[in-house]
Design an enzyme around this catalytic site. Structure first.
Site, mmCIF file in Angstrom:
data_model
loop_
_atom_site.group_PDB
_atom_site.id
_atom_site.type_symbol
_atom_site.label_atom_id
_atom_site.label_comp_id
_atom_site.label_asym_id
_atom_site.label_seq_id
_atom_site.Cartn_x
_atom_site.Cartn_y
_atom_site.Cartn_z
ATOM 1 N N ASP A 16 9.090 -0.717 7.348
ATOM 2 C CA ASP A 16 8.855 -0.490 8.782
ATOM 3 C C ASP A 16 9.222 0.931 9.208
ATOM 4 O O ASP A 16 10.159 1.522 8.668
ATOM 5 C CB ASP A 16 9.687 -1.519 9.573
ATOM 6 C CG ASP A 16 9.200 -1.652 10.995
ATOM 7 O OD1 ASP A 16 8.096 -1.177 11.314
ATOM 8 O OD2 ASP A 16 9.939 -2.240 11.802
ATOM 9 N N HIS A 33 1.744 6.214 7.603
ATOM 10 C CA HIS A 33 1.371 5.181 6.623
ATOM 11 C C HIS A 33 1.158 5.803 5.237
ATOM 12 O O HIS A 33 1.526 5.230 4.225
ATOM 13 C CB HIS A 33 0.112 4.438 7.067
ATOM 14 C CG HIS A 33 0.339 3.583 8.282
ATOM 15 N ND1 HIS A 33 1.418 2.745 8.415
ATOM 16 C CD2 HIS A 33 -0.369 3.455 9.439
ATOM 17 C CE1 HIS A 33 1.348 2.122 9.587
ATOM 18 N NE2 HIS A 33 0.290 2.537 10.226
ATOM 19 N N LEU A 127 9.175 -5.480 -14.063
ATOM 20 C CA LEU A 127 9.247 -5.908 -12.662
ATOM 21 C C LEU A 127 8.001 -6.689 -12.245
ATOM 22 O O LEU A 127 6.880 -6.326 -12.599
ATOM 23 C CB LEU A 127 9.353 -4.649 -11.777
ATOM 24 C CG LEU A 127 9.357 -4.877 -10.262
ATOM 25 C CD1 LEU A 127 10.722 -5.346 -9.791
ATOM 26 C CD2 LEU A 127 8.972 -3.595 -9.519
HETATM 27 C C1 FPP Z 1 4.975 -0.799 9.476
HETATM 28 O O1 FPP Z 1 5.183 0.407 10.155
HETATM 29 C C2 FPP Z 1 4.087 -0.553 8.372
HETATM 30 C C3 FPP Z 1 2.866 -1.136 8.161
HETATM 31 C C4 FPP Z 1 2.260 -2.137 9.061
HETATM 32 C C5 FPP Z 1 2.046 -0.758 7.019
HETATM 33 C C6 FPP Z 1 2.848 -0.670 5.763
HETATM 34 C C7 FPP Z 1 2.026 -0.067 4.747
HETATM 35 C C8 FPP Z 1 2.444 0.861 3.883
HETATM 36 C C9 FPP Z 1 3.802 1.400 3.809
HETATM 37 C C10 FPP Z 1 1.505 1.315 2.863
HETATM 38 C C11 FPP Z 1 1.735 0.489 1.646
HETATM 39 C C12 FPP Z 1 0.701 0.727 0.716
HETATM 40 C C13 FPP Z 1 0.365 -0.089 -0.266
HETATM 41 C C14 FPP Z 1 -0.669 0.317 -1.197
HETATM 42 C C15 FPP Z 1 0.998 -1.426 -0.481
HETATM 43 P P1 FPP Z 1 4.716 0.534 11.675
HETATM 44 O O2 FPP Z 1 3.346 1.083 11.726
HETATM 45 O O3 FPP Z 1 4.886 -0.795 12.355
HETATM 46 O O4 FPP Z 1 5.739 1.566 12.201
HETATM 47 P P2 FPP Z 1 6.249 1.685 13.709
HETATM 48 O O5 FPP Z 1 7.002 0.416 13.993
HETATM 49 O O6 FPP Z 1 7.131 2.875 13.651
HETATM 50 O O7 FPP Z 1 5.038 1.864 14.580
#
Ligand code: FPP
Length: 237
Positions: A16, A33, A127
């Site tokens: 997050d 992201h 893993l």
């Molecule tokens: C939450 O941050 C994150 C997500 C909804 C997307 C998570 C995805 C990745 C980290 C990419 C992973 C990639 C692969 C290939 C598995 P948010 O957007 O809710 O952050 P915020 O709360 O600060 O807005």
């Protein structure tokens, strides 16, 4: 006398804070992201290196479809591109990659990549990486209940055969240990529908001083130390 450190077998991570990370830098959310996806690879490799057995990362929830369509579409492209790249590397690194969630909702090209990845990494012995995509703990339990109900309706099961073990065996994580440690960076103190059944006795470590793209292997070590110092009683004394 210092106590011996206990390594969790299964770690869950709610990745997050990507959006806030980007905002802090005056960049579009997708930059966050992208940085988060890069970091996901670093942390996954590290977990494999230190001998974690299972890592489950929350990449896309059943609720994330509610985001603006441009963000959802861009995330899908990001998943595709990063999976192509990361999965090639993970194959060389003895990581078994699995996907948990209803992947049938994704574009056929992404579904094909998901299936190929699972197949090609099935014999890896290091893993086990569970990538939760279109995952929701409630939806997972409903799916399990439906499969049990169907077995009951067709006479393959009776109600008194339904127990915790049977229920667990109908979840995406069947056969895996429950998560010992669940980490959520970014200062949100919620479970957000992540591994609801499996987390009954998980230790949560909420890290409010760090956003996912900045989360380092030292932060992971810090979370493991906090976990290791806790006294798990599973309802006993
Ligand atoms: C939450 O941050 C994150 C997500 C909804 C997307 C998570 C995805 C990745 C980290 C990419 C992973 C990639 C692969 C290939 C598995 P948010 O957007 O809710 O952050 P915020 O709360 O600060 O807005």
């Amino acid at each position: 006398m210092s106590q011996q450190r206990i390594l969790p077998e299964h770690i869950g991570i709610i990745m997050d804070g990507n959006g806030r990370w980007a905002k802090k830098r005056g960049k579009p959310r997708m930059e966050g992201h992208r940085a988060g996806a890069k970091n996901f690879r670093v942390i996954t490799r590290y977990c494999n290196k230190i001998g974690i057995k299972v890592l489950t990362v929350y990449a896309f929830s059943t609720e994330n479809w509610r985001r603006p369509s441009e963000e959802v579409n861009a995330l899908m492209r990001l998943f595709y591109d990063y999976l192509v790249e990361a999965l090639r590397d993970f194959r060389e690194e003895n990581i078994r990659t699995r996907f948990i969630g209803d992947v049938s909702a994704f574009h056929p090209k992404l579904q094909k990549l998901i299936a190929e990845t699972e197949e090609l990494s099935a014999d890896k012995t290091g893993l086990v990486l569970n990538i939760a995509m279109n995952y929701g703990g409630r939806a997972e339990m409903i799916t399990a209940m439906r499969s049990i109900a169907a077995d009951c309706a067709e006479g393959r099961l009776t109600a008194d055969q339904i127990d915790e073990e049977l229920f667990s065996s109908r979840l995406y994580t069947a056969g895996q240990p429950d998560p010992d440690l669940i980490i959520r960076p970014s200062g949100e103190y919620r479970t957000s529908n992540f591994l609801l059944w499996q987390s009954a006795y998980s230790e949560y470590v909420f890290m409010d001083d760090i956003l996912w793209p900045d989360f380092t292997t030292d932060d992971l070590e810090r979370a493991i130390d906090i976990y290791s110092a806790r006294n798990r009683r599973y309802g006993g004394v």
